[in-house]
Design a protein around this motif. Structure first.
Motif, PDB file in Angstrom:
ATOM      1  N   GLU A   1      -9.205  -1.008   0.235  1.00 57.98           N
ATOM      2  CA  GLU A   1      -8.190  -1.537  -0.667  1.00 57.98           C
ATOM      3  C   GLU A   1      -8.624  -1.440  -2.124  1.00 57.98           C
ATOM      4  OE1 GLU A   1      -4.603  -2.771  -1.835  1.00 57.98           O
ATOM      5  OE2 GLU A   1      -5.185  -2.219   0.203  1.00 57.98           O
ATOM      6  N   SER A   2      -9.946  -1.385  -2.368  1.00 58.23           N
ATOM      7  CA  SER A   2     -10.448  -1.288  -3.740  1.00 58.23           C
ATOM      8  C   SER A   2     -10.440   0.144  -4.280  1.00 58.23           C
ATOM      9  CB  SER A   2     -11.876  -1.847  -3.823  1.00 58.23           C
ATOM     10  OG  SER A   2     -12.772  -1.029  -3.088  1.00 58.23           O
ATOM     11  N   LEU A   3     -10.121   1.110  -3.428  1.00 52.97           N
ATOM     12  CA  LEU A   3     -10.033   2.499  -3.892  1.00 52.97           C
ATOM     13  C   LEU A   3      -8.882   2.649  -4.889  1.00 52.97           C
ATOM     14  CD1 LEU A   3     -10.462   4.434  -0.498  1.00 52.97           C
ATOM     15  CD2 LEU A   3     -12.191   4.122  -2.282  1.00 52.97           C
ATOM     16  N   SER A   4      -8.953   3.696  -5.695  1.00 48.68           N
ATOM     17  CA  SER A   4      -7.859   3.962  -6.631  1.00 48.68           C
ATOM     18  C   SER A   4      -6.616   4.385  -5.853  1.00 48.68           C
ATOM     19  CB  SER A   4      -8.261   5.066  -7.605  1.00 48.68           C
ATOM     20  OG  SER A   4      -8.314   6.324  -6.944  1.00 48.68           O
ATOM     21  N   ALA A   5      -5.468   4.314  -6.516  1.00 49.33           N
ATOM     22  CA  ALA A   5      -4.206   4.685  -5.868  1.00 49.33           C
ATOM     23  C   ALA A   5      -4.238   6.137  -5.381  1.00 49.33           C
ATOM     24  CB  ALA A   5      -3.044   4.470  -6.833  1.00 49.33           C
ATOM     25  N   ALA A   6      -4.834   7.024  -6.178  1.00 46.98           N
ATOM     26  CA  ALA A   6      -4.916   8.433  -5.780  1.00 46.98           C
ATOM     27  C   ALA A   6      -5.792   8.604  -4.543  1.00 46.98           C
ATOM     28  CB  ALA A   6      -5.459   9.270  -6.934  1.00 46.98           C
ATOM     29  N   GLN A   7      -6.893   7.857  -4.479  1.00 42.73           N
ATOM     30  CA  GLN A   7      -7.777   7.955  -3.325  1.00 42.73           C
ATOM     31  C   GLN A   7      -7.127   7.366  -2.074  1.00 42.73           C
ATOM     32  OE1 GLN A   7     -11.084   5.959  -5.263  1.00 42.73           O
ATOM     33  NE2 GLN A   7     -12.249   7.868  -5.351  1.00 42.73           N
ATOM     34  N   LYS A   8      -6.406   6.259  -2.227  1.00 45.70           N
ATOM     35  CA  LYS A   8      -5.696   5.685  -1.079  1.00 45.70           C
ATOM     36  C   LYS A   8      -4.695   6.681  -0.513  1.00 45.70           C
ATOM     37  CE  LYS A   8      -5.902   0.871  -2.650  1.00 45.70           C
ATOM     38  NZ  LYS A   8      -5.101  -0.270  -3.157  1.00 45.70           N
ATOM     39  N   GLN A   9      -4.082   7.459  -1.411  1.00 48.47           N
ATOM     40  CA  GLN A   9      -3.116   8.447  -0.950  1.00 48.47           C
ATOM     41  C   GLN A   9      -3.782   9.475  -0.047  1.00 48.47           C
ATOM     42  OE1 GLN A   9       0.478   8.647  -1.567  1.00 48.47           O
ATOM     43  NE2 GLN A   9      -0.084   9.834   0.232  1.00 48.47           N
ATOM     44  N   LEU A  10      -4.971   9.909  -0.416  1.00 45.96           N
ATOM     45  CA  LEU A  10      -5.682  10.867   0.433  1.00 45.96           C
ATOM     46  C   LEU A  10      -6.028  10.250   1.776  1.00 45.96           C
ATOM     47  CD1 LEU A  10      -8.240  12.968  -1.673  1.00 45.96           C
ATOM     48  CD2 LEU A  10      -6.104  13.685  -0.622  1.00 45.96           C
ATOM     49  N   VAL A  11      -6.451   8.984   1.784  1.00 43.18           N
ATOM     50  CA  VAL A  11      -6.775   8.302   3.046  1.00 43.18           C
ATOM     51  C   VAL A  11      -5.552   8.277   3.950  1.00 43.18           C
ATOM     52  CG1 VAL A  11      -7.409   6.088   4.084  1.00 43.18           C
ATOM     53  CG2 VAL A  11      -8.623   6.914   2.053  1.00 43.18           C
ATOM     54  N   ARG A  12      -4.372   8.032   3.393  1.00 45.75           N
ATOM     55  CA  ARG A  12      -3.153   7.969   4.194  1.00 45.75           C
ATOM     56  C   ARG A  12      -2.768   9.323   4.769  1.00 45.75           C
ATOM     57  NH1 ARG A  12      -1.469   4.141   0.102  1.00 45.75           N
ATOM     58  NH2 ARG A  12      -0.347   5.739  -1.055  1.00 45.75           N
ATOM     59  N   MET A  13      -3.362  10.385   4.258  1.00 49.86           N
ATOM     60  CA  MET A  13      -3.072  11.716   4.799  1.00 49.86           C
ATOM     61  C   MET A  13      -3.860  12.008   6.070  1.00 49.86           C
ATOM     62  SD  MET A  13      -2.825  14.181   1.467  1.00 49.86           S
ATOM     63  CE  MET A  13      -1.485  14.039   0.296  1.00 49.86           C
ATOM     64  N   GLY A  14      -4.875  11.219   6.339  1.00 49.27           N
ATOM     65  CA  GLY A  14      -5.673  11.414   7.543  1.00 49.27           C
ATOM     66  C   GLY A  14      -6.920  12.237   7.278  1.00 49.27           C
ATOM     67  N   PRO A  15      -7.932  12.122   8.152  1.00 48.15           N
ATOM     68  CA  PRO A  15      -9.222  12.786   7.909  1.00 48.15           C
ATOM     69  C   PRO A  15      -9.155  14.307   7.861  1.00 48.15           C
ATOM     70  CG  PRO A  15      -9.118  11.866  10.127  1.00 48.15           C
ATOM     71  CD  PRO A  15      -7.927  11.339   9.397  1.00 48.15           C
ATOM     72  N   THR A  16      -8.377  14.916   8.724  1.00 47.23           N
ATOM     73  CA  THR A  16      -8.299  16.383   8.740  1.00 47.23           C
ATOM     74  C   THR A  16      -7.690  16.909   7.452  1.00 47.23           C
ATOM     75  OG1 THR A  16      -8.086  16.415  11.159  1.00 47.23           O
ATOM     76  CG2 THR A  16      -7.386  18.385   9.957  1.00 47.23           C
TER      77      THR A  16
ATOM     78  N   MET B   1       0.813  -1.220   0.000  1.00 45.22           N
ATOM     79  CA  MET B   1       0.000   0.000   0.000  1.00 45.22           C
ATOM     80  C   MET B   1       0.838   1.257   0.000  1.00 45.22           C
ATOM     81  SD  MET B   1      -2.639   1.319   2.866  1.00 45.22           S
ATOM     82  CE  MET B   1      -1.540   2.364   3.737  1.00 45.22           C
ATOM     83  N   ALA B   2       1.945   1.242   0.687  1.00 41.21           N
ATOM     84  CA  ALA B   2       2.767   2.457   0.767  1.00 41.21           C
ATOM     85  C   ALA B   2       4.174   2.099   1.145  1.00 41.21           C
ATOM     86  CB  ALA B   2       2.165   3.420   1.788  1.00 41.21           C
ATOM     87  N   ASP B   3       5.108   2.961   0.884  1.00 44.51           N
ATOM     88  CA  ASP B   3       6.470   2.853   1.375  1.00 44.51           C
ATOM     89  C   ASP B   3       6.920   4.239   1.771  1.00 44.51           C
ATOM     90  OD1 ASP B   3       7.170   4.202  -0.895  1.00 44.51           O
ATOM     91  OD2 ASP B   3       7.784   2.418  -2.002  1.00 44.51           O
ATOM     92  N   SER B   4       8.202   4.385   2.095  1.00 47.69           N
ATOM     93  CA  SER B   4       8.697   5.675   2.599  1.00 47.69           C
ATOM     94  C   SER B   4       8.794   6.726   1.529  1.00 47.69           C
ATOM     95  CB  SER B   4      10.074   5.477   3.247  1.00 47.69           C
ATOM     96  OG  SER B   4      10.989   5.013   2.286  1.00 47.69           O
ATOM     97  N   ARG B   5       8.514   6.363   0.284  1.00 47.75           N
ATOM     98  CA  ARG B   5       8.646   7.339  -0.810  1.00 47.75           C
ATOM     99  C   ARG B   5       7.302   7.651  -1.434  1.00 47.75           C
ATOM    100  NH1 ARG B   5      12.627   4.250  -4.567  1.00 47.75           N
ATOM    101  NH2 ARG B   5      11.094   2.657  -4.027  1.00 47.75           N
ATOM    102  N   ASP B   6       6.211   7.400  -0.702  1.00 49.63           N
ATOM    103  CA  ASP B   6       4.913   7.611  -1.338  1.00 49.63           C
ATOM    104  C   ASP B   6       4.732   9.070  -1.698  1.00 49.63           C
ATOM    105  OD1 ASP B   6       4.958   8.064   1.315  1.00 49.63           O
ATOM    106  OD2 ASP B   6       2.936   7.367   1.751  1.00 49.63           O
ATOM    107  N   SER B   7       4.032   9.284  -2.802  1.00 52.53           N
ATOM    108  CA  SER B   7       3.871  10.635  -3.353  1.00 52.53           C
ATOM    109  C   SER B   7       2.620  11.273  -2.816  1.00 52.53           C
ATOM    110  CB  SER B   7       3.795  10.552  -4.885  1.00 52.53           C
ATOM    111  OG  SER B   7       2.747   9.698  -5.235  1.00 52.53           O
ATOM    112  N   ARG B   8       2.357  12.474  -3.228  1.00 51.47           N
ATOM    113  CA  ARG B   8       1.138  13.149  -2.798  1.00 51.47           C
ATOM    114  C   ARG B   8       0.560  13.973  -3.916  1.00 51.47           C
ATOM    115  NH1 ARG B   8       3.759  17.518   1.330  1.00 51.47           N
ATOM    116  NH2 ARG B   8       5.868  17.365   0.639  1.00 51.47           N
TER     117      ARG B   8
END
Length: 285
Positions: A248-263, A1-8
């Motif tokens: 897990e079925s979300l797109s890669a771009a959407q997963k990235q937003l989830v990893r940023m947290g709700p706020t 799902m992610a590593d230390s180089r994930d983009s935004r």
């Protein structure tokens, strides 16, 4: 799902082009030549003893004719050629314009880090195109990777959760993004549309309008769910994945937003929505 180089994700787009209006003024000349006064001859009757002289008025001098207006042949009239107020550079030379425009959209100095790479319009177009298709192109935004590793928390032998401390890695990016002036960003995008369209055509899309791709990408990001509670993970091999199949079925771009947290997700979605409304208002004119 992610590593230390994930983009935004990146949301940048300002400026105004005015067209000068020039008026043309003409002139009209009228002349007239008055007729000379008529002197009537008076006949004096004769008398026996004396002749009484009669004084006639002095004739008024005829007016000198006015000079004819000078006529300039049409082919000799010099017309100054209008110069446009602003001319877009070619795509290969557009980085300086892009940097200056983006810097003017926010007072946050951190935006300069976004503008370090070259070929910025091409990278912006490639990134947006990938988001529209649900993917993330890491190479265009590799320099924007957040500092620090992706953090997880091990609850027990079988349970791993996303550590909320990871959310703060994205705070500097989000602060810059939400500080962008939405109206001016939309105006800047409108100014760059010919160059953006050229970059999009280079990807092999021909004459397909990039505006449609832009709104498709915006739509995907706005549809990302906001997760308030704990997010459980699994680690089949090296990369972490969401334990929840829906996430897990979300797109890669959407997963990235989830990893940023709700706020951070709320703040970014609000700014993206604001820019989208300004874009629509300009493009619908």
């Amino acid at each position: 799902m992610a590593d230390s180089r994930d983009s935004r994700p990146i949301v940048i787009m300002f400026i105004i082009v005015l067209v000068a209006i020039v008026g043309v003024v003409g002139y009209f000349v009228m002349t007239s030549t008055p007729e000379p006064p008529v002197v009537e001859k008076i006949e004096i009757p004769g008398v026996v003893e004396a002749v009484i002289p009669v004084s006639l008025p002095e004739p008024e001098p005829e007016p000198e004719p006015e000079p004819e207006p000078q006529v300039v042949p049409l082919n000799e009239v010099q017309v100054e050629e209008e110069k446009p107020d602003f001319v877009l550079p070619v795509l290969d030379d557009s980085d300086q314009l892009f940097r200056e425009g983006v810097v003017s959209l926010t007072r946050r100095e951190g935006v300069n880090a976004w503008l370090a790479p070259n070929q910025l319009i091409r990278k912006f177009v490639a990134f947006t195109d990938n988001v529209a298709r649900g993917q993330i192109a890491k190479e265009p935004v590799r320099s924007l990777a957040p500092g620090g590793p992706f953090l997880v928390r091990k609850v027990d032998e079988k349970t791993i959760e996303l550590d909320h401390a990871s959310y703060s890695r994205y705070t500097p990016f989000v602060e810059i993004a939400v500080s962008i002036d939405a109206k001016r960003a939309a105006e800047f995008y409108h100014l760059l549309r010919p160059l953006v369209q050229d970059a999009h055509a280079e990807l092999g899309y021909g004459n397909q309008a990039f505006d449609d791709v832009m709104f498709q990408a915006i739509g995907r990001l706005l549809e990302t769910p906001i997760i308030e509670g704990q997010i459980r993970l699994v680690q089949p091999v090296v990369m972490y994945r969401f334990a929840d199949p829906k996430l897990e079925s979300l797109s890669a771009a959407q997963k990235q937003l989830v990893r940023m947290g709700p706020t951070n997700t709320r703040l970014l979605q609000a700014k993206i929505s604001e820019i989208a409304l300004e874009l629509r208002a300009i493009l619908d004119k």
